[in-house]
Write an enzyme that holds these catalytic residues in place. Structure first.
Site, PDB file in Angstrom:
ATOM      1  N   VAL A  31      13.829 -25.634 -15.146  1.00 49.81           N
ATOM      2  CA  VAL A  31      13.360 -26.824 -14.003  1.00 49.81           C
ATOM      3  C   VAL A  31      13.197 -25.928 -12.670  1.00 49.81           C
ATOM      4  CG1 VAL A  31      13.801 -28.765 -12.605  1.00 49.81           C
ATOM      5  CG2 VAL A  31      14.677 -28.541 -15.007  1.00 49.81           C
ATOM      6  N   GLN A  63       1.545   2.787   8.321  1.00 49.49           N
ATOM      7  CA  GLN A  63       0.706   2.717   9.325  1.00 49.49           C
ATOM      8  C   GLN A  63      -0.598   3.371   9.139  1.00 49.49           C
ATOM      9  OE1 GLN A  63       2.602   5.076  12.436  1.00 49.49           O
ATOM     10  NE2 GLN A  63       2.817   6.832  11.148  1.00 49.49           N
ATOM     11  N   PHE A  73       4.287   3.447  -4.331  1.00 45.62           N
ATOM     12  CA  PHE A  73       3.388   3.923  -5.186  1.00 45.62           C
ATOM     13  C   PHE A  73       1.927   3.915  -4.968  1.00 45.62           C
ATOM     14  CE2 PHE A  73       7.071   1.351  -7.004  1.00 45.62           C
ATOM     15  CZ  PHE A  73       8.116   2.516  -6.588  1.00 45.62           C
ATOM     16  N   PHE A  92      -3.305   8.959  -8.692  1.00 40.87           N
ATOM     17  CA  PHE A  92      -4.560   8.759  -8.077  1.00 40.87           C
ATOM     18  C   PHE A  92      -5.690   9.110  -9.259  1.00 40.87           C
ATOM     19  CE2 PHE A  92      -7.474   9.367  -4.208  1.00 40.87           C
ATOM     20  CZ  PHE A  92      -7.195   8.228  -3.759  1.00 40.87           C
ATOM     21  N   LEU A  97       9.282   5.801   1.774  1.00 41.69           N
ATOM     22  CA  LEU A  97       8.979   4.816   0.908  1.00 41.69           C
ATOM     23  C   LEU A  97       9.794   4.843  -0.302  1.00 41.69           C
ATOM     24  CD1 LEU A  97       5.232   6.090   0.580  1.00 41.69           C
ATOM     25  CD2 LEU A  97       6.043   4.219   2.011  1.00 41.69           C
ATOM     26  N   SER A 111       1.207  13.202  -2.766  1.00 45.72           N
ATOM     27  CA  SER A 111       2.606  14.146  -2.841  1.00 45.72           C
ATOM     28  C   SER A 111       2.655  15.332  -1.680  1.00 45.72           C
ATOM     29  CB  SER A 111       2.247  15.054  -4.180  1.00 45.72           C
ATOM     30  OG  SER A 111       2.070  14.106  -5.368  1.00 45.72           O
ATOM     31  N   GLN A 124      12.495  11.787  -8.280  1.00 52.87           N
ATOM     32  CA  GLN A 124      11.055  11.631  -8.473  1.00 52.87           C
ATOM     33  C   GLN A 124      10.400  11.794  -9.829  1.00 52.87           C
ATOM     34  OE1 GLN A 124       8.971  10.451  -5.340  1.00 52.87           O
ATOM     35  NE2 GLN A 124      10.770   9.691  -5.135  1.00 52.87           N
ATOM     36  N   GLU A 169       4.232  12.634  -7.372  1.00 49.16           N
ATOM     37  CA  GLU A 169       3.249  12.065  -8.458  1.00 49.16           C
ATOM     38  C   GLU A 169       3.199  12.564  -9.853  1.00 49.16           C
ATOM     39  OE1 GLU A 169      -0.312  10.618  -6.009  1.00 49.16           O
ATOM     40  OE2 GLU A 169       0.181  12.396  -5.272  1.00 49.16           O
TER      41      GLU A 169
END
Length: 1317
Positions: free
Chosen positions: A267, A765, A794, A910, A1034, A1076, A1190, A1256
Site C-alpha cells: 500500500v 562546485q 561517479f 568516461f 565524493l 582520476s 576504489q 576509475e
C-alpha cells in the site's frame, strides 16, 4: 489520543498525524531534524539506507523481538507500543561509538558514507538477536542494503569480525595459509607485500550485555489486559488499530473498502508512486489471534500476521522436526523466502493478511495445496490456494468484509513432489521475471500422474494456472514424451502478448518451459532415489541443472606493498589509513546537504517535467497549483533574469521541450509535500513535433549529431586489408548505466540580504559558479558554493549539479527565500540520465596465426538532447580505443549523436568502459576464427616494448606486461581453464567460463588548464593546521589523502590537520574532481603550500632544532612570519591536435589486468561470479586501503554495468527504469565469492610520491565478467553445434544469456518481434 513512542534519544508523540499527504506512511519525516543518521535515498524500501531497528515485546512468549525495517515505508502509526532505534541510539562520537560502527569504519567499509548508517543498523539488529552470528547470517542481513561505493567486501568483512569463528582461510583450496603471505615476497623483486588493511587488536570488545534495555513502559503497556481500539485522525485520513479479532471484523464491515495494513510494503508504494488514496486504514498489527503456529500430523497452520521472516523461522523449525518426505513443500517455500526481497522487507511484509500484501508471497504458495482460512462476522470459511484464487477469480477471492485468519499448508507425502522456481535480474532482493510453483502426485509406486498443478507468476496480470495442460497430462507416465507434450501444451495455454508489460516476451516464454524442464528433472531424480530399479535416473550431465546457485559469504585477500621499515613512524603516506570521516559516516553524524538544519523561511522545490520527447509548448497553466495551500510560487523560464540557455544547456524549457524529463517549471512551497502536490496540478498543453529521435540508429538515419567527427589513424588501413588472410566485421551494442549514487541530487540555495549574493550547498562546485552567474546575470564573486561531502557521484555530479543549481538559484532569486531542492530517486534518474549508450562497428583484418594487421573502428554514442560532456566523452573513447594492443594499420572514428533523450553525462571511466568492450569483442572474434583462445590473441597483439600510441604518445608497457603476467600466473588461469573445460564436459545445462582482460587506462585531461589545482593552508598559533583545496570529497578518500600529504610535508601528526569543506571563497576557479586526478593535482597543490610554509619556518627551526612544532609556530608568529599561504599546481602539460590526430593527450597511463570465472545456468540465463583476481598498477599507493576500496568498488560497479544493470525506455522516449525496483545494481550476493586484489609496484615520477590515480580504472576490469560469460555461453553453443562467432552485447542480462544459449526450448518458442529501442 496521544502516546509517547519510545526511541533511543528522542520520543515520537503520536497525535495529530497525517497533516500532509502520505505522512502516515513513512517514519522518516517524523525523525527529529537534529538526528541526521537515517538517510532517505529511494523512498520505496529498496535500498536500505533508511534502515532502523524496531523492537517489540511479545506478552505471550515474554520475549523481545528486534527486527530491521526501512523507515521510508514503515507507517508511523504502526509503531504504537514499539521501540525504534536509529543509528544515533547505537553510538555517537559525542559519547561512545558502538563496536559495529567502529569495525565498519576501521575495516574500510565506508566510502561516501551515505549507506553506512543503514549498514550499521542491519548488522546491529542481527547482533541483538544473534550475538555470535555465522558468516551466512551476516550476508543475509545485508541483502536488503545497497552500496554503490565499496563493492561490499569490506562491509561483510567488518560483520564477520563478530562471528564466533571469523577465521576461514582466505586461500582455501590452494594448500597455502593466507597468513604466510605477510612473511614472503611474491616476486623476485625485493618488495615485501602486506595483506592487512586494519588491525583487529584496535577493536573494542563487543559485550551484548551492555546494550540498552527495552523500555519497561512498553512492556507494561503490552501486558495491559484492558486494551482498547486506537484511532489516529488526520486531516484526510484515519488510522484504526483494532483491539481484537471481533473488533477487526466490525471495522471491516463498517469500512469494507479500507485496506488492511501490516508491513505497508504494497500500500505504501502505491500511495507514494501511484497516487492511491484511502480515507481509512485498518491495521491489526500485533493482534494476538493472528500470530501463531499450529503444527499437526497433517500440516501446519500459520497465523496471518506472521511476517515473511517469522514464517521463514517457523518453517525452518518444522523442517528440523519432521521427516524429509513431509517437508517438500516447506523446502520449496524456504528456497523462495531466502531471496525474496531483503531482510527489512521480509520483516515487514506478512504472508497472508490482505489481498494487497498476499501478492508478495504468492510465489511461495503456488503449489496449490494450501488453504486460506477466512474469518467474517457470520463465521469462518476456507479458500483453497488453487488456480481460481491465485488468478483472482471473484468466487475465490476475499470479500470486502472478510479477512484472513491463517494459512494452512499440508505436509507433503511420499509420492508427492513440490518445487518452487524463480529467476530474477539478480540473485536476491529483486522481483521475479518468471516464477513458478509446481506439484505432482503419482499413483503409489508408479510414475503415473495422479494430480498435476503448475502455476506461473510474472507472465500475466495475475498468477496463471496451466490447468488445461495439467488435465491433459493426468494419467500420463512421467517420461520424455510427456515432457515434450507438456512444453507444447503449456506454451499454447499461457499466452504472453507481444506488447506485454515488462517486455522480454520470448525470454519469458522460454522460461516457462525451461522451469518446467527443471521440475521434470527434479521429479525424475526423486523417483529414481525412491526406486532405482523401477525408475531410471537422469543423465549425470543433467544433474547440475537441479541445483540453484548457492549464496556464499564473499572472501578474498588484498595485497599491497609494505611501507619501508625506515620510513618515520609519524609519516602516514603509504599506510592504509581509515577514511577521515569514516567514524562520522557510521554514526550518522557526517553532515550531507539535506542534513543541514532548516533555515528560516525556507521553501521546498518540486519539479514539473516534460512528458513528451519533442513538442511545442502551447500553454503552461499554473493557476490551480498556485491556489493550493503552502504554495509560494511557480518558476518558469520567464523568471530567469540572465541566460536561460547557457552553452547549450537549458535551465527551464521555453517554447519547446526536447526530451521526456526536461524541467518545464518548478513549484516552491512551504513543505515538499505541498510542492509535490502542486506540481501535479500544473497543466501543460503540448503539440508534438517531428522528428522524435530516441536511438542511435534513428540519429544516424536523420544525420543528427552534437559535434563533428573525431578521428585518429596510423598506417594504411585500406592497403593492409588487401594483404590479410581473413577479414571479419561486426557490431557491438553497449547500453547505458544509471549512476545510482545513494544521495540523490540535493541543493540548498540561500539568497543573501546584500549585493545579490547567493550561497549554495551542493554536490560539486565545478561549473556551478559559472551557470548560476549566467542564470542570475551577476558576477561570480557574488556566488559561494560549498561542498562538504557528496553521497556518491561517479561522474553524475560533475555537470548536473550546475544545471540544477541554476534552477534552484533562479527560484531563490524570485522568491527571495532559501530553496531546498532534493530530487526524488525517480526524478533524479529521469532528469540527470547517465552513461552514454554506445554502438561500435568494426572491420578487422588478421592473419591465420592471430596477428591483427588492420582495424577500422567506428563509434557512436547517444548524447541526448544537449551537449553536456558528450563531445569530450567521444574524444576519450577515440583516444583510448586501442587499449593494450598494437595494430600497425589502425583507424578509429567517433561522433556523439543528438537524440530526444535527457542528456547523458560523465560517468566513471568516461567512455572507456563502453569503448573498449568493442576492442575486446573483436579480439575474441579473431580468436574464434583462428581456433585460438582469446588470451593467446591478446598476448600476440599486446604492446611489448616502448612504443607510440595511435595518437603518437610515447609510453612504456612494462607495467602492463607485468600485470598481465602476474594475473595469469597467480590466478592459476591455465589450471582453472582446464578445470572449467572438464566441468563443461560433465555438465550440459551449466557451463563455466574464464576470461582475462588487460587494460591501458589514462588519467587526466588532454588540455593542460583542466589539470591545474590550488590549495590554501593555514597554521594557527596552537599548531593546528587547516587545509582547503579545490577537490570535492565524493567518497573516494580525497580529503584523507590530502591530510596524509600535509602530514608528511609538515612532518606533523595527522591529528593536527583539519580539512573542513571545499568552497569557492577559499579556493576559486577549481576544476572538476574527475579523470582520476583529484589526489594528483590537489595533492601537488597542498604539497606546494606546505613546502612554502616549511621553507618559511626553516630559519626558526635552525635556531631551535630541538623545539616542538608548537614552539616553532609561536616563534614564527612572533617574528611576523606569514603562517598562511596558497599552493598551486600548474597542471600536467598535455595537448591534443585533432586536425593532425596526434598529441601527448594524457600525463600517464594506468595498467591492470583482471581474471574472472563464472558459472552460467543455460536454462535460465542466471550466472554466478565465482572468483575474480585483479592486478592493478598502483605505482606507489599513498593509501592502499583507499586505493583498494576504489578498485573493488569500481569493479563491482563495472560488473553491474556489464551484466544486470539495464535501462529500459519506451519507443516514445519514456524511461521505465526509475528506481531500485526496476533498476538493479549489484547487491552483496553478486560480488565474487573469492575476490583478490593486488597492487603492483611501478614508477611514476610525474605524480606526487610516484602514485597513480585509481578512482576509475577498476570499472573496465568488470568486463572480465562479461567475457567470462561469453566464454561459458560459447562452450554451450559449441556443444549444441552452433556458430563459433556470435555477438554478446552489454549488458549480458539473464535474458540475453538464455536466448543466446540456443536449445530445443528456445526453438519451441514462437518468435515475437518487437521494434528495437
Amino acid at each position: 489520543m496521544s502516546h509517547s513512542q519510545m526511541h533511543r534519544g528522542f520520543q515520537i508523540k503520536l497525535f495529530g498525524v497525517a497533516e500532509q499527504p502520505g505522512s502516515l506512511f513513512s517514519l522518516t519525516p517524523f525523525l527529529p531534524v537534529h538526528l541526521t543518521g537515517t538517510k532517505y535515498s529511494c523512498g520505496s524500501g529498496g535500498c536500505g539506507a533508511c534502515t532502523v531497528m524496531v523492537s517489540r515485546y511479545d506478552p505471550k512468549t515474554k520475549k523481545i523481538h528486534h527486527y530491521p525495517v526501512t523507515a521510508c515505508l514503515v507507517p508511523i502509526c504502526s509503531l504504537y507500543g514499539a521501540a525504534v532505534t536509529t543509528v544515533e541510539g547505537v553510538g555517537s562520537i559525542k559519547t561512545r561509538i558502538h563496536p559495529v560502527q567502529e569495525r565498519l569504519a576501521k575495516c574500510h567499509g565506508t566510502q561516501c558514507g551515505f549507506c553506512s548508517p543503514g549498514m550499521v543498523m542491519s548488522i546491529y539488529t542481527l547482533l541483538r538477536n544473534h550475538p555470535e552470528p555465522t558468516p551466512e547470517q551476516i550476508t543475509e542481513a545485508l541483502g536488503g542494503n545497497l552500496c554503490r561505493c565499496t563493492g561490499y567486501r569490506p562491509i561483510v568483512e567488518s560483520g564477520k569480525t563478530f562471528c564466533a569463528e571469523s577465521a576461514v582461510c582466505q586461500m582455501k583450496g590452494s594448500g597455502k595459509c593466507c597468513m604466510d603471505q605477510e612473511e614472503k615476497s611474491f616476486t623476485s623483486r625485493q618488495e615485501k607485500m602486506c595483506t592487512k588493511l586494519y588491525n583487529e587488536d584496535e577493536f573494542q570488545p563487543f559485550d551484548p550485555s551492555q546494550e540498552p534495555i527495552f523500555p519497561p513502559e512498553l512492556i507494561r503497556m503490552a501486558e495491559d489486559p484492558n486494551k482498547r481500539r486506537l484511532t489516529f485522525r488526520g486531516k484526510r485520513t484515519t488510522w484504526i488499530t483494532p483491539v481484537n479479532l471481533n473488533d477487526l471484523l466490525e471495522l471491516k464491515t463498517n469500512f469494507p473498502e479500507a485496506p488492511i495494513i501490516m508491513g505497508n510494503t504494497a500500500v505504501g508504494p502505491s500511495i507514494k508512486f501511484r497516487d492511491e488514496f484511502h480515507p481509512v486504514f485498518i491495521s491489526p498489527l500485533g493482534l494476538q489471534e493472528l500470530y501463531f503456529v499450529d503444527s499437526t500430523d497433517d500440516g501446519v497452520t500459520i497465523g496471518a500476521g506472521y511476517s515473511l521472516a517469522q514464517l521463514n523461522d517457523a518453517l525452518h523449525f518444522i523442517v528440523s522436526e519432521q521427516p524429509k518426505e513431509k517437508t517438500k513443500t516447506y523446502h520449496a517455500l524456504l528456497k523462495h523466502l531466502r531471496t525474496l526481497a531483503g531482510a527489512q522487507i521480509r520483516n515487514m511484509a506478512v504472508c497472508s493478511l490482505a489481498s494487497y500484501e498476499i501478492r508478495l508471497c504468492q510465489s511461495s504458495f503456488r503449489d496449490g495445496l494450501g488453504t486460506l482460512r477466512i474469518v467474517l462476522t457470520a463465521g469462518k470459511r476456507q479458500i483453497p490456494l488453487d488456480g481460481r484464487f491465485l488468478e483472482k477469480s471473484p468466487e475465490a477471492n476475499l470479500k470486502s468484509e472478510e479477512t484472513v485468519l491463517s494459512v494452512y499448508i499440508p505436509h507433503s507425502t511420499r509420492w508427492h513432489f513440490v518445487s518452487g522456481l524463480r529467476i530474477a535480474q539478480r540473485q536476491e532482493n529483486a522481483f521475479a521475471m518468471v516464477n513458478a510453483g509446481m506439484s505432482v502426485k503419482f499413483e503409489d509406486g508408479t510414475d503415473t500422474i495422479k494430480e498435476l498443478q503448475m502455476f506461473y507468476g510474472s507472465v500475466g496480470p495475475t498468477v496463471v494456472s496451466a490447468s488445461k495442460t495439467c488435465q491433459q497430462l493426468t494419467g500420463r507416465y512421467w517420461n520424455d514424451q510427456m515432457l515434450s507434450d507438456a512444453c507444447q501444451l503449456v506454451l499454447d495455454e499461457i499466452y504472453i502478448p507481444p506488447d506485454a508489460e515488462g517486455g522480454m516476451v520470448e525470454y519469458r516464454r522460454t522460461l516457462i518451459i525451461s522451469l518446467l524442464f527443471k521440475f521434470y528433472l527434479k521429479v525424475r531424480r526423486g523417483l529414481n532415489k525412491m526406486d532405482p530399479h523401477k525408475f531410471p535416473d537422469i543423465p549425470e550431465r543433467f544433474v547440475s541443472a537441479l541445483e540453484d546457485f548457492p549464496i556464499e559469504t564473499p572472501q578474498g585477500i588484498q595485497m599491497f606493498q609494505c611501507v619501508d621499515p625506515y620510513q618515520p613512524p609519524q609519516d602516514p603516506v603509504g599506510h592504509p589509513v581509515m577514511h577521515q570521516s569514516a567514524i562520522k559516516h557510521t554514526t550518522g553524524e557526517a553532515v550531507f546537504v539535506d542534513d543541514i538544519p532548516p533555515i528560516s523561511q525556507e521553501l521546498f522545490l518540486a519539479v514539473v517535467t516534460s512528458t513528451r520527447a519533442h513538442a511545442k509548448i502551447i500553454l503552461i497553466d499554473t493557476s490551480e497549483a498556485l491556489a493550493l495551500p503552502g504554495v509560494a510560487d511557480v518558476i518558469t523560464a520567464e523568471d530567469v533574469p540572465g541566460d536561460n540557455n547557457y552553452q547549450g544547456e537549458i535551465f527551464y524549457a521555453q517554447n519547446e521541450v526536447i526530451c521526456v524529463g526536461q524541467i518545464v517549471c518548478t513549484v516552491a512551497a512551504d513543505t515538499y509535500a505541498h510542492a509535490k502536490e502542486a506540481a501535479k496540478k500544473v497543466r501543460i498543453v503540448y503539440e508534438d513535433l517531428e522528428p522524435r529521435i530516441i536511438t542511435i540508429e534513428q540519429a544516424l538515419e536523420h544525420n543528427s549529431f552534437l559535434s563533428a567527427e573525431k578521428k585518429i589513424e596510423q598506417g594504411n588501413v585500406e592497403q593492409a586489408f588487401k594483404h590479410v588472410d581473413q577479414i571479419i566485421e561486426g557490431e557491438v551494442h553497449v547500453e547505458g548505466q544509471e549512476h545510482f549514487y545513494m544521495e540523490t541530487q540535493t541543493i540548498l540555495a540561500i539568497p543573501q540580504e546584500e549585493d545579490k549574493e547567493m550561497v549554495l550547498h551542493l554536490g560539486t562546485q565545478f561549473q556551478t559558479h559559472e551557470y548560476v552567474a549566467a542564470a542570475l546575470n551577476i558576477p561570480r564573486n557574488r556566488i559561494a558554493c560549498h561542498t562538504k561531502r557528496a553521497g556518491g557521484a561517479f561522474g553524475g555530479k560533475v555537470s548536473k549539479p550546475a544545471l540544477l543549481g541554476a534552477v534552484s538559484a533562479v527560484a531563490a532569486n524570485k522568491t527571495g527565500r532559501p530553496i531546498r531542492f532534493i530530487l526524488e530517486r525517480g526524478d533524479d534518474m529521469l532528469i540527470t540520465a547517465g552513461r552514454h549508450p554506445l554502438l561500435g562497428k568494426y572491420k578487422i583484418g588478421f592473419m591465420n596465426n592471430g596477428v591483427i594487421k588492420a582495424a577500422d573502428i567506428e563509434y557512436y554514442i547517444n548524447g541526448g538532447c544537449t551537449p553536456d560532456e558528450s563531445e569530450l566523452v567521444m574524444e576519450f573513447i577515440v583516444l583510448r580505443c586501442e587499449n593494450a594492443y598494437y595494430i600497425p594499420n589502425f583507424r578509429c572514428r567517433g561522433r556523439p549523436c543528438k537524440t530526444n533523450l535527457p542528456s547523458n553525462t560523465a560517468f566513471r571511466g568516461f567512455g572507456f568502459p563502453q569503448g573498449i568492450v568493442v576492442s575486446e569483442a573483436y579480439i575474441t572474434a579473431v580468436a574464434s576464427q583462428c581456433n585460438l583462445t582469446p588470451e593467446q590473441v591478446k598476448e600476440i597483439n599486446m604492446y611489448k616494448r616502448t612504443s607510440r600510441t595511435v595518437h603518437k604518445q610515447i609510453f612504456n608497457p612494462e607495467p602492463l606486461r607485468r600485470c598481465w603476467k602476474e594475473c595469469l600466473e597467480k590466478s592459476s588461469f591455465s589450471a582453472r581453464k582446464l578445470a572449467a573445460e572438464e566441468f563443461n564436459k560433465k555438465n550440459y545445462w551449466k557451463k563455466r567460463g574464464l576470461a582475462v582482460v588487460p587494460m591501458k587506462f589514462t588519467v587526466g585531461m588532454p588540455t593542460t588548464f583542466y589539470n591545474q589545482a590550488a590549495a590554501l593552508v593555514h597554521i594557527y598559533l596552537d599548531g593546528s593546521v587547516l587545509v582547503s583545496h579545490g577537490g570535492c570529497e565524493l567518497g573516494q578518500g580525497l580529503h584523507t589523502k590530502m591530510i596524509q600529504v600535509a602530514s608528511r610535508e609538515l612532518n606533523i601528526p595527522e591529528s593536527y590537520i583539519h580539512l573542513s569543506e571545499t568552497n569557492t571563497t577559499t579556493v576559486p576557479n577549481a576544476t572538476f574532481t574527475a579523470g582520476s586526478m583529484g589526489a594528483d593535482i590537489n595533492g601537488k597543490a597542498v604539497q606546494n603550500a606546505c613546502q612554502i610554509l616549511k621553507a618559511r619556518l626553516q630559519p626558526v627551526i635552525r635556531k631551535n632544532p630541538k623545539g616542538t612544532w608548537e614552539e616553532w609556530i609561536s616563534e614564527a608568529y612572533e617574528e611576523s612570519i606569514n603562517l598562511s599561504t596558497t599552493g598551486y599546481f600548474k597542471g600536467y602539460q598535455t595537448n591534443m591536435d585533432w586536425k593532425k590526430g596526434e598529441g601527448d593527450a594524457f600525463p600517464y597511463f594506468v595498467y591492470g589486468a583482471s581474471c574472472s570465472e563464472v558459472e552460467v545456468d543455460c536454462l535460465t540465463g542466471a550466472h554466478k561470479l565465482l572468483r575474480t583476481d585483479i592486478f592493478m598498477d598502483a605505482a606507489f599507493s599513498i593509501n592502499p586501503a583507499v586505493d583498494i576500496g576504489q578498485i573493488e568498488g569500481a569493479f563491482v560497479q563495472g560488473m553491474g554495468f556489464y551484466t544486470i544493470e539495464e535501462l529500459k525506455y519506451s519507443p516514445e522516449g519514456v524511461l521505465y527504469s526509475r528506481g531500485p525496483d526496476d533498476y538493479k545494481i549489484p547487491t552483496v550476493t553478486e560480488i565474487p565469492e573469492e575476490f583478490n586484489v593486488t597492487l603492483v609496484r611501478s614508477q611514476n615520477p610525474i605524480a606526487i610520491y610516484s602514485s597513480k590515480g585509481l578512482g576509475e580504472a577498476g570499472m573496465f576490469l568488470g568486463s572480465s565478467v562479461l567475457f567470462a560469460i561469453y566464454d561459458a555461453v560459447a562452450a554451450a553453443r559449441r556443444e549444441r553445434g552452433l556458430t563459433k562467432t556470435f555477438t554478446l552485447s552489454s549488458p549480458a542480462t539473464p535474458e540475453l544469456i538464455r536466448m543466446t544459449c540456443v536449445d530445443q526450448f528456445t526453438d519451441m518458442v514462437r518468435v515475437v518481434r518487437r521494434a528495437p529501442y
